[in-house]
Enzyme design. Structure first.
Site, PDB file in Angstrom:
ATOM      1  N   ASP A 148       0.089   5.326   0.499  1.00  0.00           N
ATOM      2  CA  ASP A 148      -1.031   6.169   0.914  1.00  0.00           C
ATOM      3  C   ASP A 148      -0.729   7.658   0.886  1.00  0.00           C
ATOM      4  O   ASP A 148       0.311   8.094   1.388  1.00  0.00           O
ATOM      5  CB  ASP A 148      -1.431   5.854   2.369  1.00  0.00           C
ATOM      6  CG  ASP A 148      -1.935   4.451   2.563  1.00  0.00           C
ATOM      7  OD1 ASP A 148      -2.472   3.888   1.588  1.00  0.00           O
ATOM      8  OD2 ASP A 148      -1.798   3.917   3.670  1.00  0.00           O
ATOM      9  N   GLU A 199       0.844  -1.196   0.000  1.00  0.00           N
ATOM     10  CA  GLU A 199       0.000   0.000   0.000  1.00  0.00           C
ATOM     11  C   GLU A 199       0.878   1.245   0.000  1.00  0.00           C
ATOM     12  O   GLU A 199       1.914   1.293   0.662  1.00  0.00           O
ATOM     13  CB  GLU A 199      -0.901  -0.002   1.230  1.00  0.00           C
ATOM     14  CG  GLU A 199      -2.048   0.993   1.169  1.00  0.00           C
ATOM     15  CD  GLU A 199      -3.084   0.728   2.251  1.00  0.00           C
ATOM     16  OE1 GLU A 199      -3.454   1.692   2.932  1.00  0.00           O
ATOM     17  OE2 GLU A 199      -3.508  -0.438   2.417  1.00  0.00           O
ATOM     18  N   GLU A 256      -3.088  10.350   2.637  1.00  0.00           N
ATOM     19  CA  GLU A 256      -4.289  10.504   3.442  1.00  0.00           C
ATOM     20  C   GLU A 256      -4.378  11.952   3.923  1.00  0.00           C
ATOM     21  O   GLU A 256      -3.433  12.486   4.494  1.00  0.00           O
ATOM     22  CB  GLU A 256      -4.256   9.549   4.643  1.00  0.00           C
ATOM     23  CG  GLU A 256      -4.306   8.092   4.215  1.00  0.00           C
ATOM     24  CD  GLU A 256      -4.061   7.131   5.360  1.00  0.00           C
ATOM     25  OE1 GLU A 256      -4.745   6.101   5.407  1.00  0.00           O
ATOM     26  OE2 GLU A 256      -3.169   7.411   6.196  1.00  0.00           O
TER      27      GLU A 256
END
Length: 311
Positions: free
Chosen positions: A125, A123, A127
């Site tokens: 990310d 993953e 955010e």
């Protein structure tokens, strides 16, 4: 803020004004000059590149599919997932965040293969976290590889602008050399692929996601400020999507890499993307000195032994 009120005896109105003045995005920063990577790759309509992942009733496609709005309300958040999986590439979106009070709200633009590799997923990310009662959003970056979710590699930054007033670019460059996180084309973080510890680097094909959801348990000051649905719905807009890289086809012997960029640039194997330029290094140094307020590599209270890449 209460301390200021005790010491200075100012009115609530003045306290509110002071909070606005010291808001991170109101600081008088001069942004470094950088190459605009977002001008180098083709844009794709949101409705063609993505399909609904969850919360379909909270998703709207506008402007002939070039823009999508995603909403979070009491019933559900919402999200999109790319039609294709990618094995390296350049991924970018112009995002306009919800305005008003938004603690606990999480807007994410990220790559993941958790659906295909639930026990050893990768993953990458970006955010965007509704931060506190002063309406200030922050950006958190993170990387997982081979299911290493117990070792979060978070870094957090303040913005140098108000991300709710207009669209801003949030981009990820991921190839076999490094992963770079960029905001308005300014690199804020580089995670290098090292042969010394290859297992911590994302290495499997991933889908691209655009989502908004309730992160009350952790997003804002460790869960101190949950989502207040009195101010719902929280609506985020995604536009100017760029997905340029190797498309993974499980039936093909090798991945299919996009070679149709008008600029001729190749984010996967192009020499311009194997390392940052001196201009990009200087810009990233500026962002990290001025705006980064948390790095896992500095968190000795969390890690008795720092992760290997921190040394």
């Amino acid at each position: 803020m209460a301390l200021w009120q005790q010491k200075l005896g100012f009115s609530c109105l003045l306290i509110l004004c002071l909070a606005t003045v010291v808001s991170p995005h109101s600081r008088p920063y001069t942004t470094p000059s950088v190459t605009r990577l977002t001008d180098s790759f083709p844009r794709v309509p949101v409705d063609r590149a993505f399909s609904n992942a969850f919360g379909a009733s909270n998703i709207q496609f506008l402007s002939n599919g070039s823009t999508a709005t995603l909403a979070l309300d009491k019933i559900s958040g919402s999200g999109l997932v790319s039609q294709s999986r990618y094995y390296y590439g350049f991924f970018s979106a112009a995002i306009k965040l919800p305005s008003g009070l938004s603690p606990g709200v999480v807007v994410a633009f990220y790559l993941s293969n958790a659906d295909k590799f639930p026990h050893n997923h990768d993953e990458i990310d970006i955010e965007l976290l509704g931060h506190d009662k002063r309406n200030s959003w922050v950006i958190q970056t993170n990387i997982y590889a081979n299911g290493s979710v117990s070792t979060g590699r978070e870094e957090k930054f303040y913005f140098w602008f108000d991300p709710t007033q207009q669209y801003h670019y949030y981009s990820i460059l991921w190839n076999s050399y490094h992963t770079v996180f960029l905001v308005d084309n300014v690199p804020v973080r580089e995670f290098i692929h090292s042969n010394t510890y290859p297992s911590i680097y994302p290495s499997k094909p991933m889908s691209v996601y655009a989502t908004i959801w309730d992160g009350s348990e952790w997003a804002t000051h460790g869960g101190k400020y949950p989502v207040n649905y009195k101010y719902a719905p929280f609506v985020v807009s995604f536009a100017q999507i760029e997905l340029s890289g190797c498309i993974s086809d499980p039936t093909a012997p090798v991945s299919s890499c996009s070679k149709v960029n008008p600029s001729g640039l190749d984010p996967v194997n192009g020499p311009e993307f194997t390392k940052l330029s001196q201009q990009q290094i200087a810009a990233m140094d500026w962002a990290r000195r001025k705006l980064m307020f948390y790095s896992y590599c500095n968190d000795k209270s969390r890690f008795k032994v720092l992760p290997p890449e921190c040394h």
